[in-house]
Design an enzyme around this catalytic site. Structure first.
Site, PDB file in Angstrom:
ATOM      1  CB  SER A   1      -0.890  -0.072   1.187  1.00 21.94           C
ATOM      2  OG  SER A   1      -1.996   0.945   0.983  1.00 21.94           O
TER       3      SER A   1
ATOM      4  CG  ASP B   1      -4.540  -1.759   0.720  1.00 25.35           C
ATOM      5  OD1 ASP B   1      -3.535  -2.474   1.175  1.00 25.35           O
ATOM      6  OD2 ASP B   1      -4.673  -0.641   0.941  1.00 25.35           O
TER       7      ASP B   1
END
Length: 613
Positions: free
Chosen positions: A359, A473
């Site tokens: 991320s 993610d």
């Protein structure tokens, strides 16, 4: 090197008294084993144990009808000692990877020692069991890369001159220990004309050459073999003697099948190989790393530039398991703390050799991988997340609260068509495969695409579709992917954790039964939909938090308490706080055993900077 010297140099018998060592050596048989020789099979009775003098063996476990590689065994290691003492059958298969000198002590020979010299036999057993206990307590042996002793360089195409590359590699390796670069001419000068290219099935001469080369391994920390790029007996011998093969191609060369690659594929056997792209002129780089790697059958790509010795120093650290890996975790605006660590690394003169992240951590690591310094990275992050809001293209929330196209355009603006395998600093990022329910490491492909997947928070940003599967993610399943870094076996790891460990509570009081969360005005940091979605996607269990503290050689959990995912305006505060927090922890790491090599590298770079004025 005789049997007694091999035993004396093994860590398993370090400190064994001279009488016990002499008895063990007298009972031993020293053998030169060829690649492919099976020392023992799973299920065999344990009738002997073995000590590796030189070379490399494979420890294999039967699994699902095949063989699973557990690890590689190198000089000084003991094989099969405990099972022989306990009388159990072998659980694994041990096979010779390259030409190896092995000392074998049979069970009958050891039993004769036990009858005539029981005190010495007990001491030998104590040392063997002590080695097993030390191994278990240490979580396993040193990485196979750190035990590397020999490498072979193979040209990947016509006209690829290995001399300059071999010299650069040898110079960098010499910083870690005595290094010798071997050519066919050197072998012929030592053993007579034609010795290097002697046929491998010529038992007498081939044994003499192999024995001489094995003796050199005891005199030097590293041996570097340069092949001719054909399937000659010398090239075959180089491959057979190598712990690791580097297939070297010119950075200006277009990928294509060549006679050199065909020859290598014909003789490589089980040799572990990596692609090395040698850049002579950065302006003329045309090599397609992915295409070359596929042709050569390698699983990784390393880059080095001939007029930049530090790039060969990094290459050598990576192939010998002494590189420093940096893993950056996800956490939205809390990821600004990675910049504080980055500035601290620069202040200490510490350079990371391989990068990875999830991320926001993947984004910061990518900026580092493309060659930015922390100052330029800070400007980039400020423009991306503070001055401009690339995350405000709100849409009807069918698959996400925002469309994500503005952020994709920003990624394209920053990273363009750069591919991960083109990066001179090895890099990976992780995403979560929602279709398969697994964490995926991306080490190949277009950087911006996999960054977009790694940063797609479920419910906020639409997941990416790849070959019919949904990727989102990386922090959902693996917000600090130290395990993916560990799989690379490149050396010690530093991890930067920016997860929020605050209690996620609110003042709303339920009476006898739970009730839905209600909107409340005036409540500080009320958990709205953005915070709820991000928390649900990236919550970290207490068990995971506990394991993180021991997973990396240097673990830093940044002081990010009270900082929300979208607190972009607190950038400067977060960076300064992280810098102040990181500096003493880097000092402690440099003072540790794992940080010793890093400290030496930092000191060398600092001295070079001073010398440059």
């Amino acid at each position: 090197m005789d049997a007694q010297s091999i035993l004396a140099n093994s860590p398993a018998f370090s400190g064994l008294n001279s009488k016990s060592l002499s008895l063990l050596a007298d009972a031993a048989e020293k053998r030169l084993l060829r690649p492919g020789h099976v020392l023992f099979e799973a299920g065999d009775l344990a009738e002997s144990f073995h000590v590796i003098g030189t070379g490399r063996l494979l420890l294999l476990r039967p699994e699902h009808g095949g063989l699973h590689l557990l690890r590689e065994l190198a000089r000084g290691e003991v094989v099969g000692g405990v099972s022989m003492m306990t009388g159990e059958r072998r659980l694994t298969r041990v096979e010779v990877l390259r030409e190896s000198v092995v000392v074998t002590i049979s069970k009958p020979a050891f039993e004769r020692i036990a009858v005539k010299h029981p005190h010495e036999a007990i001491e030998i057993i104590r040392f063997l069991v002590g080695r097993l206990v030390r191994t278990l307590n240490a979580g396993g042996e040193a990485s196979s890369a750190q035990s590397l002793a020999t490498i072979a360089l193979v040209p990947g195409h016509p006209g690829m001159d290995l001399t300059a590359v071999a010299n650069a590699v040898a110079k960098a390796m010499a910083e870690q220990g005595p290094t010798l670069r071997l050519t066919a001419d050197r072998v012929d000068r030592a053993l007579g004309e034609g010795a290097a290219d002697s046929q491998l099935d010529n038992a007498e001469l081939s044994e003499r050459v192999a024995a001489w080369l094995s003796e050199l391994e005891t005199q030097y920390r590293y041996l570097i073999y340069a092949t001719d790029g054909d399937d000659s007996h010398w090239s075959r011998r180089c491959i057979r003697q190598a712990d690791r093969v580097l297939v070297v191609v010119d950075g200006a060369a277009s990928a294509r099948m060549t006679p050199e690659i065909q020859a290598f594929q014909a003789i490589r056997g089980r040799a572990s190989a990596e692609l090395c792209i040698a850049h002579y002129d950065a302006e003329k780089t045309r090599a397609d790393p992915g295409a070359w790697s596929e042709l050569c059958g390698t699983e990784s790509v390393l880059h080095a530039t001939l007029d930049r010795p530090e790039t060969f120093e990094r290459l050598v650290r990576l192939i010998t398991g002494r590189g420093l890996g940096l893993v950056l975790g996800g956490g939205g605006a809390r990821g600004f703390a990675h910049l504080g660590l980055w500035r601290a690394l620069e202040a200490q003169g510490i350079e990371c050799d391989v990068l990875g992240g999830a991320s926001m951590g993947a984004y910061v690591a990518a900026l580092m991988a493309i060659g930015m310094d922390s100052q330029n990275a800070a400007a980039n992050l400020r423009e991306t997340f503070v001055d401009n809001n690339y995350l405000n293209d709100y849409v009807m929330p069918r698959v996400g609260l925002i469309g994500g196209r503005k952020f994709l355009r920003r990624l394209d603006q920053v990273f363009g068509d750069t591919r991960i395998e083109e990066l001179h600093i090895p890099y990976f990022c992780v995403s979560t495969n929602l279709s398969q329910g697994e964490s995926v490491a991306h080490r190949w492909g277009t950087l911006r695409d996999w960054l977009a997947a790694s940063m797609a928070v479920p419910g906020i940003v639409p997941p990416l579709v790849w070959q019919g599967e949904l990727l989102c993610d990386g922090g959902v399943l693996n917000s600090l992917p130290v395990d993916k870094m560990r799989e690379l076996g490149r050396g010690p790891i530093m991890s930067c954790d920016v997860s929020n460990r605050e209690q996620f509570v609110i003042g709303q009081q339920a009476e006898d039964t739970p009730e839905p969360l209600r909107w409340q005005r005036g409540v500080e940091r009320f958990p709205g939909i953005f915070r709820l979605l991000h928390r649900a996607a990236t919550v970290v269990s207490s068990e995971t938090i506990s394991s993180r503290e021991t997973d990396a050689e240097c673990y830093i959990h940044m002081p990010v308490s009270g900082i929300g995912m979208f607190d972009w305006d607190r950038m400067d505060e977060i960076i300064q706080s992280a810098y102040d927090y990181a500096m003493p922890r880097l000092d402690a790491f440099l003072a540790s055993d794992e940080g010793t090599l890093t400290q030496r590298q930092a000191a060398g770079r600092h001295a070079a900077m001073l010398a440059a004025g």
